[in-house]
Design a protein around this motif. Structure first.
Motif, mmCIF file in Angstrom:
data_model
loop_
_atom_site.group_PDB
_atom_site.id
_atom_site.type_symbol
_atom_site.label_atom_id
_atom_site.label_comp_id
_atom_site.label_asym_id
_atom_site.label_seq_id
_atom_site.Cartn_x
_atom_site.Cartn_y
_atom_site.Cartn_z
ATOM 1 N N ASN A 12 29.460 48.662 48.906
ATOM 2 C CA ASN A 12 30.630 49.761 49.099
ATOM 3 C C ASN A 12 30.107 50.879 49.813
ATOM 4 O O ASN A 12 28.956 51.309 50.286
ATOM 5 C CB ASN A 12 30.693 50.158 47.631
ATOM 6 C CG ASN A 12 29.664 50.676 46.643
ATOM 7 O OD1 ASN A 12 28.494 49.945 46.853
ATOM 8 N ND2 ASN A 12 29.584 51.588 45.933
ATOM 9 N N THR A 46 35.680 51.848 46.161
ATOM 10 C CA THR A 46 35.807 50.384 45.702
ATOM 11 C C THR A 46 37.557 49.983 45.664
ATOM 12 O O THR A 46 37.858 49.055 44.997
ATOM 13 C CB THR A 46 35.524 50.039 44.221
ATOM 14 O OG1 THR A 46 36.028 50.947 43.310
ATOM 15 C CG2 THR A 46 33.880 50.138 44.262
ATOM 16 N N LEU A 75 35.258 42.663 42.135
ATOM 17 C CA LEU A 75 34.974 43.856 41.447
ATOM 18 C C LEU A 75 34.804 43.627 39.922
ATOM 19 O O LEU A 75 33.953 43.961 39.387
ATOM 20 C CB LEU A 75 36.088 44.637 41.565
ATOM 21 C CG LEU A 75 36.121 46.089 41.268
ATOM 22 C CD1 LEU A 75 34.694 46.951 41.900
ATOM 23 C CD2 LEU A 75 37.348 47.085 41.130
#
Length: 142
Positions: A12, A46, A75
């Motif tokens: 990320n 994210t 995720l």
């Protein structure tokens, strides 16, 4: 570590556009979780951009080439490995800007910011409701 939670980098990255390719390093995440099993982990940056989201934003000038950000399933795959908090903001920025552009496109002579801010608030509220339910799987858990 003495901390309440730990923000980690596993693919990320802050401040990148939706067309900057992001991919979780699951092996690194698993090794961090194994080394610190009692520490809740935090992911930043994210935001998830569906094709529908990108197309809508582009209709109002976002200029996003193609979303290469995380998928919801990617995720969700981090959650069993100590991820207890997920932060995202780029999608909120895009939703805000898109909703103002959309409102002004439909009502170009409107000069009362309370009206387009109200429209934007409603768009953000709906976007966040969807994130809570679908992305974070947290609906009804507060």
């Amino acid at each position: 570590t003495g901390c309440d939670c730990l923000s980690i980098y596993v693919g990320n990255a802050h401040g990148q556009s939706p067309d900057y390719e992001k991919k979780f390093d699951m092996e690194l995440l698993k090794s961090i979780h194994k080394a610190l099993p009692g520490i809740p982990l935090v992911l930043h940056a994210t935001s998830i951009f569906s094709d529908e989201f990108v197309n809508h934003a582009n209709k109002y000038g976002a200029g996003i080439a193609h979303s290469k950000n995380f998928t919801e399933s990617a995720l969700h795959g981090t959650m069993p490995y100590g991820v207890a908090k997920i932060n995202s903001c780029m999608d909120l920025k895009i939703t805000t800007t898109t909703s103002i552009r959309e409102y002004m496109s439909d009502k170009p002579t409107e000069m009362d910011p309370r009206k387009y801010f109200s429209y934007t608030r409603d768009a953000l509220t709906e976007h966040v409701r969807k994130k809570i339910k679908n992305t974070f799987k947290s609906s009804g858990k507060a």
